[in-house]
Enzyme design. Structure first.
Site, PDB file in Angstrom:
ATOM      1  CB  SER A   1      -0.990   0.051   1.040  1.00 19.10           C
ATOM      2  OG  SER A   1      -0.126   0.002   2.302  1.00 19.10           O
TER       3      SER A   1
ATOM      4  CG  HIS B   1      -3.940  -0.659  -1.531  1.00 20.12           C
ATOM      5  ND1 HIS B   1      -4.911   0.688  -1.550  1.00 20.12           N
ATOM      6  CD2 HIS B   1      -3.670  -0.975  -0.252  1.00 20.12           C
ATOM      7  CE1 HIS B   1      -4.673   1.224  -0.727  1.00 20.12           C
ATOM      8  NE2 HIS B   1      -3.908   0.555   0.416  1.00 20.12           N
TER       9      HIS B   1
ATOM     10  CE  LYS C   1      -7.411   0.688   1.119  1.00 14.22           C
ATOM     11  NZ  LYS C   1      -6.883  -0.552   2.144  1.00 14.22           N
TER      12      LYS C   1
END
Ligand SMILES: *Cc1c(COP(=O)(O)O)cnc(C)c1O
Length: 408
Positions: free
Chosen positions: A197, A225, A262
């Site tokens: 990340s 991610h 996310k």
């Protein structure tokens, strides 16, 4: 004054003197490429380059409507943990969708990826096991390992250098040491972030799989991610590497963990996706699943819709990739040092933490919202501005980012 109060005052004074004090920005209205901050009591329009809203789904009308409908249909929640009376049908629907998206037999949702990871090692590991972890793994993986080794004596742990698979302090060295360790009598586990990340770099999953096969180890990938970002359909770093058997099964990765906070909706929530056996063990024995409420149903429904949209509209994932390529080229042409990588995370290394924080303040004055990260989030001397690209950005937005960076 209590001892605690004076100790904490001292810490705060130190943080302020060192320029490390974090200001929390307030956003008015939904997350998007352009947002409104409240600064010094006044609204200011800025371009957002620090959200993980990679696919621009956080405020998608269908995502909002799905969440609103679930709230109307089911109310706020069940006021119960899942195994008592806390499971609604949208929970099962979400979990079937995640499993289909990941290509696993099953999945289970949690209130966050933090909680999902925290459930994994303390539940699945037993004394005699060893957990081998990349040194740059996310804080929640580190804490999950600490928790596992604390509550079950006799679980071992080892750390290898970031993405180093062969040679000194490598994954292979750790696997070999585990094989030679007489106290390691159980399962070997290897865990990595899919996308790191703070670096925007990715794990070499095919090589890791080979190593894990050689040592009969289970491979756990937290792709928070990577989900929605990596691979043609955004299924994750495993898809990027072609580790999807026959186009549907991700049998080459034993366990995925990921977030719904996310790219996949941006609300909250996390999941574990794996074999039915792993999921059943988490349901039967996982402390976060046994003693804590389910993901709120409104979030389950909006996350489900976000994943459906991602699968239905691969052009969104492609648009993100095009934006990332454009941003990296522009940054490079502007003289900035960005790592070549297919991820949506573009860190610009500035070394000093106070400098990174000062630069992000200055950028905000210029209408660009980018966060400076320093110690303890990254190692001392490796502070950076982390620019995150979204499918919601236009090329004009990206040009504005690079223009403002050049002004600094
Ligand atoms: C963001 C992130 C998490 C935490 O996700 P939450 O759902 O907000 O708890 C966990 N692991 C990794 C690798 C992350 O990047």
């Amino acid at each position: 004054m209590t001892y605690f109060a004076s100790r904490t005052d001292n810490l705060f004074t130190q943080l302020r003197t060192d320029g490390l004090w974090k200001e929390l920005q307030t956003i008015q209205g939904p997350m998007d490429a352009e947002i409104t901050l409240i600064r010094n009591g006044k609204p200011q329009k800025v371009l957002c380059f620090c959200s993980n809203n990679y696919l621009g789904l956080a405020n998608h009308p269908e995502v909002v409507e799905a969440g609103t409908k679930a709230l109307r249909d089911y109310g706020a929640g069940t006021a119960s943990v899942r195994f008592i009376c806390g499971t609604f049908s949208p929970h099962w629907e979400l979990e079937r969708t995640i499993a289909r998206y990941m290509g696993t037999q099953a999945s289970y949702s949690f209130v966050s990826a933090w909680t999902a990871n925290e459930a994994v090692f303390p539940t699945l590991c037993e004394p005699g096991d060893i957990i081998i972890s990349d040194e740059l793994n996310h804080a929640c993986i580190i804490d999950s390992i600490r928790l596992a080794t604390t509550i079950k004596k006799g679980i071992h742990k080892a750390v290898y250098r970031n993405n180093v698979l062969e040679g000194e302090k490598s994954l292979r060295a750790a696997l070999q040491a585990a094989r030679e360790n007489k106290d390691v009598t159980g399962q070997i586990w290897v865990v990595t972030d899919g996308v790191f990340s703070m670096e925007g770099s990715i794990a070499d999953l095919p090589a890791m799989r080979k190593l894990c096969d050689e040592y009969n180890a289970m491979l756990v990938v937290d792709d928070s991610h990577g989900h929605g970002v990596m691979g043609a359909l955004g299924r994750g770093t495993h898809e990027h590497w072609g580790l999807i058997d026959g186009g549907t099964s991700s049998g080459r990765i034993d366990i995925f963990t990921g977030t719904l906070g996310k790219a996949l909706g941006g609300g909250a929530g996390g999941f574990v996706a794996a074999s039915q056996q792993v999921i059943d063990l988490l349901i039967q024995r996982g402390r976060p699943t046994l003693f804590s409420n389910a993901l709120p149903v409104t979030i389950a429904a909006s996350a489900q819709k976000a994943i459906e949209i991602t699968m239905r509209e691969p052009q969104r994932v492609q648009r993100l990739k095009d934006n990332v390529k454009y941003a990296r080229e522009k940054l490079k042409a502007g003289g900035f040092d960005v790592l070549p990588s297919p991820t949506a995370i573009c860190p610009i290394i500035v070394h000093d933490t106070a400098k990174a924080i000062a630069m992000s303040k200055r950028l905000l004055d210029l209408g660009i919202f980018v966060i400076g990260f320093g110690y303890p989030v990254v190692a001392e001397g490796h502070a950076r501005l982390r620019c995150q690209i979204s499918a919601a950005h236009t090329t004009q937005h990206i040009d504005a980012l690079v223009g403002a960076l050049k002004k600094l």
